[in-house]
Design a protein around this motif. Structure first.
Motif, PDB file in Angstrom:
ATOM      1  N   ILE A   1       0.854  -1.198   0.000  1.00  0.00           N
ATOM      2  CA  ILE A   1       0.000   0.000   0.000  1.00  0.00           C
ATOM      3  C   ILE A   1       0.884   1.241   0.000  1.00  0.00           C
ATOM      4  O   ILE A   1       0.696   2.149  -0.823  1.00  0.00           O
ATOM      5  CB  ILE A   1      -0.946  -0.001   1.225  1.00  0.00           C
ATOM      6  N   PHE A   2       1.854   1.276   0.889  1.00  0.00           N
ATOM      7  CA  PHE A   2       2.782   2.408   0.972  1.00  0.00           C
ATOM      8  C   PHE A   2       3.519   2.588  -0.353  1.00  0.00           C
ATOM      9  O   PHE A   2       3.674   3.700  -0.852  1.00  0.00           O
ATOM     10  CB  PHE A   2       3.772   2.191   2.127  1.00  0.00           C
ATOM     11  N   ARG A   3       3.970   1.479  -0.942  1.00  0.00           N
ATOM     12  CA  ARG A   3       4.715   1.526  -2.210  1.00  0.00           C
ATOM     13  C   ARG A   3       3.871   2.139  -3.321  1.00  0.00           C
ATOM     14  O   ARG A   3       4.333   3.029  -4.048  1.00  0.00           O
ATOM     15  CB  ARG A   3       5.156   0.095  -2.589  1.00  0.00           C
ATOM     16  N   HIS A   4       2.645   1.694  -3.460  1.00  0.00           N
ATOM     17  CA  HIS A   4       1.768   2.234  -4.512  1.00  0.00           C
ATOM     18  C   HIS A   4       1.485   3.722  -4.305  1.00  0.00           C
ATOM     19  O   HIS A   4       1.533   4.502  -5.253  1.00  0.00           O
ATOM     20  CB  HIS A   4       0.429   1.482  -4.548  1.00  0.00           C
ATOM     21  N   LEU A   5       1.184   4.090  -3.064  1.00  0.00           N
ATOM     22  CA  LEU A   5       0.863   5.493  -2.789  1.00  0.00           C
ATOM     23  C   LEU A   5       2.094   6.387  -2.933  1.00  0.00           C
ATOM     24  O   LEU A   5       1.988   7.520  -3.416  1.00  0.00           O
ATOM     25  CB  LEU A   5       0.233   5.635  -1.411  1.00  0.00           C
ATOM     26  N   ALA A   6       3.267   5.888  -2.532  1.00  0.00           N
ATOM     27  CA  ALA A   6       4.504   6.664  -2.684  1.00  0.00           C
ATOM     28  C   ALA A   6       4.780   6.922  -4.159  1.00  0.00           C
ATOM     29  O   ALA A   6       5.106   8.054  -4.553  1.00  0.00           O
ATOM     30  CB  ALA A   6       5.681   5.918  -2.041  1.00  0.00           C
ATOM     31  N   PHE A   7       4.637   5.896  -4.993  1.00  0.00           N
ATOM     32  CA  PHE A   7       4.880   6.033  -6.435  1.00  0.00           C
ATOM     33  C   PHE A   7       3.930   7.069  -7.036  1.00  0.00           C
ATOM     34  O   PHE A   7       4.349   7.981  -7.743  1.00  0.00           O
ATOM     35  CB  PHE A   7       4.712   4.669  -7.110  1.00  0.00           C
ATOM     36  N   ARG A   8       2.651   6.935  -6.720  1.00  0.00           N
ATOM     37  CA  ARG A   8       1.650   7.875  -7.238  1.00  0.00           C
ATOM     38  C   ARG A   8       1.932   9.303  -6.776  1.00  0.00           C
ATOM     39  O   ARG A   8       1.980  10.235  -7.574  1.00  0.00           O
ATOM     40  CB  ARG A   8       0.249   7.451  -6.771  1.00  0.00           C
ATOM     41  N   ASP A   9       2.119   9.463  -5.480  1.00  0.00           N
ATOM     42  CA  ASP A   9       2.295  10.808  -4.924  1.00  0.00           C
ATOM     43  C   ASP A   9       3.587  11.452  -5.403  1.00  0.00           C
ATOM     44  O   ASP A   9       3.628  12.661  -5.657  1.00  0.00           O
ATOM     45  CB  ASP A   9       2.233  10.767  -3.399  1.00  0.00           C
ATOM     46  N   TYR A  10       4.626  10.664  -5.544  1.00  0.00           N
ATOM     47  CA  TYR A  10       5.902  11.188  -6.050  1.00  0.00           C
ATOM     48  C   TYR A  10       5.723  11.728  -7.474  1.00  0.00           C
ATOM     49  O   TYR A  10       6.162  12.832  -7.784  1.00  0.00           O
ATOM     50  CB  TYR A  10       6.978  10.095  -6.015  1.00  0.00           C
ATOM     51  N   LEU A  11       5.085  10.960  -8.325  1.00  0.00           N
ATOM     52  CA  LEU A  11       4.898  11.399  -9.713  1.00  0.00           C
ATOM     53  C   LEU A  11       3.938  12.581  -9.814  1.00  0.00           C
ATOM     54  O   LEU A  11       4.054  13.392 -10.728  1.00  0.00           O
ATOM     55  CB  LEU A  11       4.441  10.240 -10.597  1.00  0.00           C
ATOM     56  N   ARG A  12       3.019  12.698  -8.881  1.00  0.00           N
ATOM     57  CA  ARG A  12       2.111  13.847  -8.883  1.00  0.00           C
ATOM     58  C   ARG A  12       2.851  15.161  -8.646  1.00  0.00           C
ATOM     59  O   ARG A  12       2.442  16.200  -9.152  1.00  0.00           O
ATOM     60  CB  ARG A  12       1.012  13.682  -7.829  1.00  0.00           C
ATOM     61  N   VAL A  13       3.929  15.124  -7.880  1.00  0.00           N
ATOM     62  CA  VAL A  13       4.651  16.365  -7.580  1.00  0.00           C
ATOM     63  C   VAL A  13       5.965  16.502  -8.341  1.00  0.00           C
ATOM     64  O   VAL A  13       6.539  17.589  -8.369  1.00  0.00           O
ATOM     65  CB  VAL A  13       4.901  16.542  -6.055  1.00  0.00           C
ATOM     66  N   ASN A  14       6.444  15.457  -8.955  1.00  0.00           N
ATOM     67  CA  ASN A  14       7.689  15.487  -9.724  1.00  0.00           C
ATOM     68  C   ASN A  14       7.349  15.341 -11.208  1.00  0.00           C
ATOM     69  O   ASN A  14       7.452  14.260 -11.792  1.00  0.00           O
ATOM     70  CB  ASN A  14       8.650  14.402  -9.237  1.00  0.00           C
ATOM     71  N   LYS A  15       6.921  16.449 -11.780  1.00  0.00           N
ATOM     72  CA  LYS A  15       6.365  16.466 -13.139  1.00  0.00           C
ATOM     73  C   LYS A  15       7.369  16.017 -14.201  1.00  0.00           C
ATOM     74  O   LYS A  15       6.975  15.401 -15.191  1.00  0.00           O
ATOM     75  CB  LYS A  15       5.830  17.861 -13.478  1.00  0.00           C
ATOM     76  N   GLU A  16       8.648  16.316 -14.020  1.00  0.00           N
ATOM     77  CA  GLU A  16       9.660  15.896 -15.005  1.00  0.00           C
ATOM     78  C   GLU A  16       9.741  14.371 -15.077  1.00  0.00           C
ATOM     79  O   GLU A  16       9.800  13.801 -16.163  1.00  0.00           O
ATOM     80  CB  GLU A  16      11.033  16.494 -14.673  1.00  0.00           C
ATOM     81  N   ASP A  17       9.770  13.725 -13.915  1.00  0.00           N
ATOM     82  CA  ASP A  17       9.803  12.260 -13.895  1.00  0.00           C
ATOM     83  C   ASP A  17       8.506  11.685 -14.450  1.00  0.00           C
ATOM     84  O   ASP A  17       8.528  10.678 -15.175  1.00  0.00           O
ATOM     85  CB  ASP A  17      10.048  11.753 -12.474  1.00  0.00           C
ATOM     86  N   ALA A  18       7.386  12.305 -14.135  1.00  0.00           N
ATOM     87  CA  ALA A  18       6.102  11.841 -14.668  1.00  0.00           C
ATOM     88  C   ALA A  18       6.083  11.955 -16.189  1.00  0.00           C
ATOM     89  O   ALA A  18       5.618  11.043 -16.880  1.00  0.00           O
ATOM     90  CB  ALA A  18       4.952  12.633 -14.050  1.00  0.00           C
ATOM     91  N   LYS A  19       6.604  13.059 -16.702  1.00  0.00           N
ATOM     92  CA  LYS A  19       6.644  13.240 -18.158  1.00  0.00           C
ATOM     93  C   LYS A  19       7.549  12.198 -18.810  1.00  0.00           C
ATOM     94  O   LYS A  19       7.190  11.596 -19.816  1.00  0.00           O
ATOM     95  CB  LYS A  19       7.115  14.644 -18.507  1.00  0.00           C
ATOM     96  N   GLN A  20       8.723  11.972 -18.227  1.00  0.00           N
ATOM     97  CA  GLN A  20       9.648  10.974 -18.770  1.00  0.00           C
ATOM     98  C   GLN A  20       8.987   9.593 -18.800  1.00  0.00           C
ATOM     99  O   GLN A  20       9.072   8.873 -19.792  1.00  0.00           O
ATOM    100  CB  GLN A  20      10.927  10.937 -17.931  1.00  0.00           C
TER     101      GLN A  20
END
Length: 177
Positions: A111-130
């Motif tokens: 649960i923590f892993r999934h939410l961390a991945f989602r939340d990280y990409l929500r605020v780190n737009k460059e990584d989300a775009k890549q």
């Protein structure tokens, strides 16, 4: 055969999640503690396969099977753990998938892993775009080969997950100090 499709972000994904969330709450009742929108469709602006990934958190994972008949009426097919111990996985839509359910019991580390991945990409737009751009390229290169698509994104997914977990752990430690 399942076609690999990645498209630009669609505003409707959020409302599709909310609609499904209401149906799950009606079926599972008090067995469900939380329901999270996860996966690429939960990250505003990111390219994604148009499949809504949903993570219900339940009081007891062994109660989930009791609801399989009602879930089948909604179009879900139960797949058991489907390769991840402690999870119950259901998919909707057959080869034209629309939803994936990743059900975990409270306190499962995934649960923590999934939410961390989602939340990280929500605020780190460059990584989300890549990540989204890689997914779009892979879908274009391997439209009929889901395994090549998955393997093609594996290295970046693993690297992003490590960054996300480190980020989330720092956040958690900062908030508890």
């Amino acid at each position: 055969m399942r076609k690999v499709e990645v498209c630009t972000y669609k505003e409707e994904w959020s409302s599709l999640f909310e609609e499904e969330k209401r149906q799950l709450e009606n079926i599972f009742g008090e067995v469900i503690l939380e329901i999270h929108h996860i996966g690429s469709t939960s990250i505003h602006g990111m390219n994604a396969k148009p499949i809504i990934d949903i993570m219900p958190v339940v009081t007891n994972i062994h109660n989930v099977e009791k609801f399989y008949n009602e879930m089948a009426e909604l179009g879900y097919e139960a797949k058991g753990e489907n390769g991840i111990s402690g999870r119950r996985y259901l998919q909707k839509g057959g080869d034209e998938r629309t939803h994936h359910l990743h059900i975990y019991e409270k306190d499962n580390k995934d649960i923590f892993r999934h939410l961390a991945f989602r939340d990280y990409l929500r605020v780190n737009k460059e990584d989300a775009k890549q990540y989204g751009d890689l997914k779009a390229a892979l879908a274009q290169n391997y439209p009929n080969n889901i395994n090549a698509y998955i393997m093609g994104k594996h290295e970046l997914t693993a690297a992003l997950e490590q960054k996300a977990l480190a980020w989330a752990n720092r956040k958690k430690n900062t908030s508890t100090s």
